[in-house]
Design an enzyme around this catalytic site. Sequence first.
Site, short mmCIF file in Angstrom:
data_model
loop_
_atom_site.label_atom_id
_atom_site.label_comp_id
_atom_site.label_asym_id
_atom_site.label_seq_id
_atom_site.Cartn_x
_atom_site.Cartn_y
_atom_site.Cartn_z
N TYR A 130 -37.79 -30.27 14.33
CA TYR A 130 -36.52 -29.53 14.39
C TYR A 130 -36.62 -28.35 15.36
CZ TYR A 130 -34.85 -32.27 10.41
OH TYR A 130 -34.46 -33.30 9.58
N PHE A 139 -14.83 -33.86 10.67
CA PHE A 139 -13.79 -32.84 10.86
C PHE A 139 -13.08 -32.99 12.21
CE2 PHE A 139 -16.92 -31.14 7.90
CZ PHE A 139 -16.09 -30.96 6.80
N GLY A 162 -22.66 -34.79 9.73
CA GLY A 162 -23.00 -33.84 10.79
C GLY A 162 -21.79 -33.09 11.33
N GLY A 163 -20.70 -33.05 10.56
CA GLY A 163 -19.49 -32.35 10.99
C GLY A 163 -18.50 -33.26 11.71
N SER A 182 -27.09 -35.44 6.43
CA SER A 182 -25.73 -35.46 7.03
C SER A 182 -24.67 -35.87 6.01
CB SER A 182 -25.68 -36.36 8.27
OG SER A 182 -26.43 -35.80 9.32
N1 LIG Z 1 -34.35 -37.46 7.73
C1 LIG Z 1 -33.61 -37.51 8.81
O1 LIG Z 1 -33.75 -38.43 9.65
C2 LIG Z 1 -32.58 -36.46 9.03
C3 LIG Z 1 -31.65 -36.59 10.08
C4 LIG Z 1 -30.70 -35.58 10.24
C5 LIG Z 1 -30.67 -34.50 9.37
N2 LIG Z 1 -31.61 -34.40 8.36
C6 LIG Z 1 -31.59 -33.26 7.42
O2 LIG Z 1 -30.30 -33.17 6.86
C7 LIG Z 1 -29.82 -31.85 7.03
C8 LIG Z 1 -28.33 -31.86 7.09
O3 LIG Z 1 -27.89 -32.63 8.21
P1 LIG Z 1 -26.58 -32.17 8.98
O4 LIG Z 1 -26.76 -30.80 9.50
O5 LIG Z 1 -26.22 -33.25 9.93
O6 LIG Z 1 -25.57 -32.12 7.72
P2 LIG Z 1 -24.03 -31.91 7.52
O7 LIG Z 1 -23.90 -30.91 6.44
O8 LIG Z 1 -23.41 -33.26 7.39
O9 LIG Z 1 -23.49 -31.31 8.91
C9 LIG Z 1 -23.63 -29.95 9.22
C10 LIG Z 1 -22.77 -29.68 10.42
O10 LIG Z 1 -21.40 -29.82 10.02
C11 LIG Z 1 -20.72 -28.60 10.35
N3 LIG Z 1 -19.71 -28.36 9.32
C12 LIG Z 1 -19.89 -28.20 8.00
N4 LIG Z 1 -18.73 -27.97 7.36
C13 LIG Z 1 -17.78 -27.98 8.32
C14 LIG Z 1 -16.39 -27.80 8.31
N5 LIG Z 1 -15.72 -27.56 7.16
N6 LIG Z 1 -15.70 -27.88 9.49
C15 LIG Z 1 -16.36 -28.13 10.63
N7 LIG Z 1 -17.71 -28.30 10.72
C16 LIG Z 1 -18.41 -28.23 9.57
C17 LIG Z 1 -21.80 -27.54 10.33
O11 LIG Z 1 -21.40 -26.44 11.14
P3 LIG Z 1 -21.64 -24.92 10.63
O12 LIG Z 1 -23.11 -24.65 10.66
O13 LIG Z 1 -20.85 -24.13 11.63
O14 LIG Z 1 -21.08 -24.81 9.26
C18 LIG Z 1 -22.97 -28.28 10.94
O15 LIG Z 1 -22.90 -28.30 12.36
C19 LIG Z 1 -30.54 -31.33 8.27
O16 LIG Z 1 -30.59 -29.92 8.34
C20 LIG Z 1 -31.90 -31.92 8.06
O17 LIG Z 1 -32.62 -31.10 7.16
C21 LIG Z 1 -32.54 -35.37 8.20
#
Ligand SMILES: NC(=O)c1ccc[n+]([C@@H]2O[C@H](COP(=O)([O-])OP(=O)(O)OC[C@H]3O[C@@H](n4cnc5c(N)ncnc54)[C@H](OP(=O)(O)O)[C@@H]3O)[C@@H](O)[C@H]2O)c1
Length: 299
Positions: A53, A218, A214-215, A210
Amino acid sequence: MQRIQLANDLSFSRVIHGEMRSLEWGMSVDDYQGFIEQLLARGITTIDHADIYGGFEGEAFLGKVFAQAPSLRDQLEIVTKCGIQYPNPQYPTTYTTHYNYEYEYIIQQAERSLTTLQIETLDVLLLHRPSPLMDAQAIAKAFVDLKAAGKVRHFGVSNFYQDHFNLIQAAIDQPLVTNQIEVSAVCHEHIDNGNLDFLQCKQVAPMIWSPLAGGRIFQPQSAADIRTKQAIEEIATDLGVSVDAVLYAWLYKMPNNLMPIVGSGKLERIDVAIDALELTLTVQQWFTILQAQMGHSIK
Ligand SMILES: NC(=O)c1ccc[n+]([C@@H]2O[C@H](COP(=O)([O-])OP(=O)(O)OC[C@H]3O[C@@H](n4cnc5c(N)ncnc54)[C@H](OP(=O)(O)O)[C@@H]3O)[C@@H](O)[C@H]2O)c1
């Protein structure tokens, strides 16, 4: 905050926080410390990380928090991952993206995570993605040696299908504590391929990455995402809650304690995931969202 028991000596907060985007939040180390303290105040104790990361820099950012506030570490469950490699300045000899699960590499990356995070022990180490080159015996030896050295307490996997899971589980003495997979109202892969049923059968609670796609949900681009968002908006309006609350409730409705990893750096968005634990969708609302993404009715 609900807690999910993964082993006799390991439980996670039902809502997990993910650090994949931590370097994008524009926080100072002091800000990040305050943010982690706010997570703890909400009962979120489980932190998901990975060596890759932030271009292999993200763990070091959290490490700076632990260096200046060491007492935080013991209040948290630290999960990190190894296995993925891609060309980047930290590893100048890497010229192509690949997955590495050779014994030496697993040991090297676990030790690197400990160093960069500035902690003594990882609570859980996950294999990040399955590889055709996985040698289960080599992986098992790495797990045994890391545990014996007190460097890792438990092990798990991520993005594994059933056969990958069984391959590793058959080679090791302790149960794999989780499989971290992508599931959301717009990502049904592990519903369709039976992996969630398999994990329920094994009584292994999955970490869900996600959970909000991943957003992407929206600002939907595809017809399927547009349909799904519209279906969710109608239900959200009926219930008087936000779209993200319904997205989390859709995950919580499924059996076997799915644990969403919230990726936002904004506390108000993390609170939505927590508050949605109190929101119960009906079976028909759940299927309405499922079918909106599918684009047709189930038989
Ligand atoms: N194992 C794997 O292969 C793998 C792969 C990917 C991720 N992961 C893990 O999963 C975690 C979460 O993944 P993710 O970050 O993709 O999760 P997510 O919660 O689906 O997406 C987060 C993104 O969505 C945005 N967001 C959230 N609420 C919103 C809203 N109401 N309106 C607009 N945008 C919004 C956030 O922006 P803001 O920050 O501005 O709120 C952020 O950019 C990662 O941090 C990681 O630890 C694991």
